[in-house]
Design a protein around this motif. Structure first.
Motif, PDB file in Angstrom:
ATOM      1  N   ILE A 167     -80.262  41.313 -20.211  1.00  0.00           N
ATOM      2  CA  ILE A 167     -80.947  41.885 -21.380  1.00  0.00           C
ATOM      3  C   ILE A 167     -82.177  41.030 -21.654  1.00  0.00           C
ATOM      4  O   ILE A 167     -82.092  39.796 -21.611  1.00  0.00           O
ATOM      5  CB  ILE A 167     -80.030  41.898 -22.627  1.00  0.00           C
ATOM      6  N   ASP A 168     -83.306  41.680 -21.917  1.00  0.00           N
ATOM      7  CA  ASP A 168     -84.513  40.905 -22.193  1.00  0.00           C
ATOM      8  C   ASP A 168     -85.351  41.581 -23.272  1.00  0.00           C
ATOM      9  O   ASP A 168     -85.297  42.814 -23.420  1.00  0.00           O
ATOM     10  CB  ASP A 168     -85.333  40.741 -20.905  1.00  0.00           C
ATOM     11  N   TYR A 169     -86.075  40.767 -24.025  1.00  0.00           N
ATOM     12  CA  TYR A 169     -86.998  41.258 -25.064  1.00  0.00           C
ATOM     13  C   TYR A 169     -88.348  40.580 -24.893  1.00  0.00           C
ATOM     14  O   TYR A 169     -88.408  39.415 -24.551  1.00  0.00           O
ATOM     15  CB  TYR A 169     -86.490  40.882 -26.472  1.00  0.00           C
ATOM     16  N   HIS A 170     -89.407  41.306 -25.139  1.00  0.00           N
ATOM     17  CA  HIS A 170     -90.741  40.686 -25.248  1.00  0.00           C
ATOM     18  C   HIS A 170     -91.489  41.354 -26.392  1.00  0.00           C
ATOM     19  O   HIS A 170     -91.341  42.569 -26.603  1.00  0.00           O
ATOM     20  CB  HIS A 170     -91.540  40.841 -23.953  1.00  0.00           C
ATOM     21  N   VAL A 171     -92.303  40.564 -27.113  1.00  0.00           N
ATOM     22  CA  VAL A 171     -93.080  41.140 -28.226  1.00  0.00           C
ATOM     23  C   VAL A 171     -94.456  41.569 -27.726  1.00  0.00           C
ATOM     24  O   VAL A 171     -94.984  41.017 -26.760  1.00  0.00           O
ATOM     25  CB  VAL A 171     -93.228  40.146 -29.409  1.00  0.00           C
ATOM     26  N   LEU A 210     -88.010  43.774 -15.070  1.00  0.00           N
ATOM     27  CA  LEU A 210     -87.644  42.921 -13.935  1.00  0.00           C
ATOM     28  C   LEU A 210     -86.895  41.673 -14.386  1.00  0.00           C
ATOM     29  O   LEU A 210     -86.049  41.151 -13.656  1.00  0.00           O
ATOM     30  CB  LEU A 210     -88.883  42.533 -13.107  1.00  0.00           C
ATOM     31  N   HIS A 211     -87.183  41.206 -15.602  1.00  0.00           N
ATOM     32  CA  HIS A 211     -86.416  40.052 -16.110  1.00  0.00           C
ATOM     33  C   HIS A 211     -84.958  40.450 -16.332  1.00  0.00           C
ATOM     34  O   HIS A 211     -84.042  39.689 -16.011  1.00  0.00           O
ATOM     35  CB  HIS A 211     -87.025  39.524 -17.415  1.00  0.00           C
ATOM     36  N   ALA A 212     -84.738  41.652 -16.867  1.00  0.00           N
ATOM     37  CA  ALA A 212     -83.366  42.127 -17.074  1.00  0.00           C
ATOM     38  C   ALA A 212     -82.657  42.308 -15.729  1.00  0.00           C
ATOM     39  O   ALA A 212     -81.485  41.947 -15.572  1.00  0.00           O
ATOM     40  CB  ALA A 212     -83.379  43.442 -17.853  1.00  0.00           C
TER      41      ALA A 212
END
Ligand code: MG
Length: 391
Positions: free
Chosen positions: A240-244, A274-276
């Protein structure tokens, strides 16, 4: 006592169809020629492996053999198989071999025992080739009308690798060229022309030549069955990944540049999907997460394409003898719209992950304007990876 292997891959492979010459088509995600080269490179009796490739195939060969150690620089073959073999033999001269095995690149599934048997038999004969007895009844019918039934008891289908005393087969090839004999279809025929005695030993059914696209598809399917049987330990991982959002005019998603009113803030290219994916693969094999492998404090990842993180996760998976079975990605965002880019994203992932399109799913959803993502403060991606490992 150097024993060389010459791998003949000069054909354009038109019969096999497809966009690639047949020796570069994939079986289990691996080019046909790589299977063949590995069989010889890994054999303890083989000193060196010399490939002969087709004109214009240099880049294909390089891509297909990436990371293979101890492979000699390939030579480009001539107009006929016979010319190519001679070029391969001449390239071996520098290593002063005593024996040589000449093999078709399109026969990837020979056993180590066959190689050993041929090398050993060359202690007693100048030329040794594998053959299978003819099992079907043979008819002689030059015009389609049978003239007679042929006695099959002394007939053989012959295969490669064909083994020879090096000096004798090189002489035979050079003599054939000098005398303008250029229509021999195998090296044994060149040896026969030169008066060498050629011994037949038992060949192998599985050492068949892959000729048509059907042959390659069938081999790919068989390989899949064998591979899955060897990898019974099925595991799942989540990422799971988040970016603002920040100022910008595009975001990266699954390696694809998607135009947008904002960019995503991050140390690398901030490809949230791709990070997830990276964390899902790492999770499935019990590895530390992406932040441990690629610390954001390390300047070398500044602006880096996130494909290198995925490649690292795949490398760790493969190092354990495992394979990726599938990946399922969900992207959460109010904007940009992902739909128009899905096909490109799947294509990018299929190259990055080395798995078929039908093993990759990418879905997108909004949060119905709820929460931070609903307020368009950023985006998130979730991924689930299933991997198979040996026990
Ligand atoms: Mg991230």
């Amino acid at each position: 006592m150097a024993v060389m292997a010459v791998i003949v891959a000069g054909g354009s492979g038109i019969r096999a169809g497809g966009s690639l010459p047949k020796q570069y088509q994939l079986i289990g995600g691996k080019p046909v020629i790589r299977w063949t080269l590995e069989a010889f490179l890994s054999h303890p009796m083989i000193t060196g492996v010399q490939a002969v490739i087709g004109h214009g195939h240099e880049a294909l060969f390089e891509a297909a053999t990436l990371g293979l150690n101890n492979l000699l620089q390939p030579v480009v073959g001539g107009g006929t198989r016979q010319d190519s073999c001679r070029a391969g033999l001449e390239a071996c001269l520098a290593l002063n071999p005593t024996k040589v095995l000449i093999h078709d690149a399109a026969r990837p599934f020979l056993s180590p025992e066959l190689i050993r048997n041929i090398v050993n038999e060359l202690d007693y004969a100048p030329a040794v080739i594998p053959g299978l007895p003819v099992a079907d009844t043979m008819k002689f019918a030059p015009s389609g009308l049978i003239e007679r039934t042929v006695d099959r008891s002394s007939l053989w289908f012959v295969q490669t690798p064909q083994g020879f005393q090096f000096g004798e087969i090189l002489d035979a090839h050079q003599r054939a060229m000098t005398e303008g004999k250029n229509t021999f279809t195998d090296d044994a025929a060149v040896a026969e022309f030169a008066g060498m005695k050629v011994q037949i030993v038992a060949g192998e059914q599985k050492n068949r030549k892959l000729t048509t696209s059907h042959d390659i598809a069938e081999a790919d399917r068989e390989h899949g069955v064998r591979l899955y049987e060897r990898l019974p330990d099925v595991r799942t991982g989540q990422g799971i990944d988040y970016h603002v959002f920040e100022k910008g005019d595009h975001v990266w998603l699954c390696g694809v540049k998607v135009p947008h009113t904002h960019g995503l803030k991050g140390h690398s290219d901030a490809d949230v999907a791709l990070h997830a994916v990276t964390d899902a693969i790492l999770g499935a094999i019990g590895e530390a997460d992406i932040g441990q492998h690629f610390p954001p404090t390390d300047r070398q990842w500044k602006g880096a394409p996130s494909s290198i993180f995925v490649a690292k996760a795949m490398e760790l998976l493969r190092a354990r003898g495992g394979m990726l079975a599938n990946i399922d990605i969900t992207i959460l965002a109010e904007a940009p719209r992902v739909g128009p880019h899905l096909a490109a994203m799947k294509l990018a992932l299929t190259s990055l992950l080395g798995i078929a399109l039908d093993r990759i799913a990418i879905k997108a959803t909004t949060t119905e304007k709820m929460g931070a993502i609903g307020r368009k403060e950023g985006m998130s991606a979730h991924a689930i990876a299933t991997v198979r490992l040996p026990l």
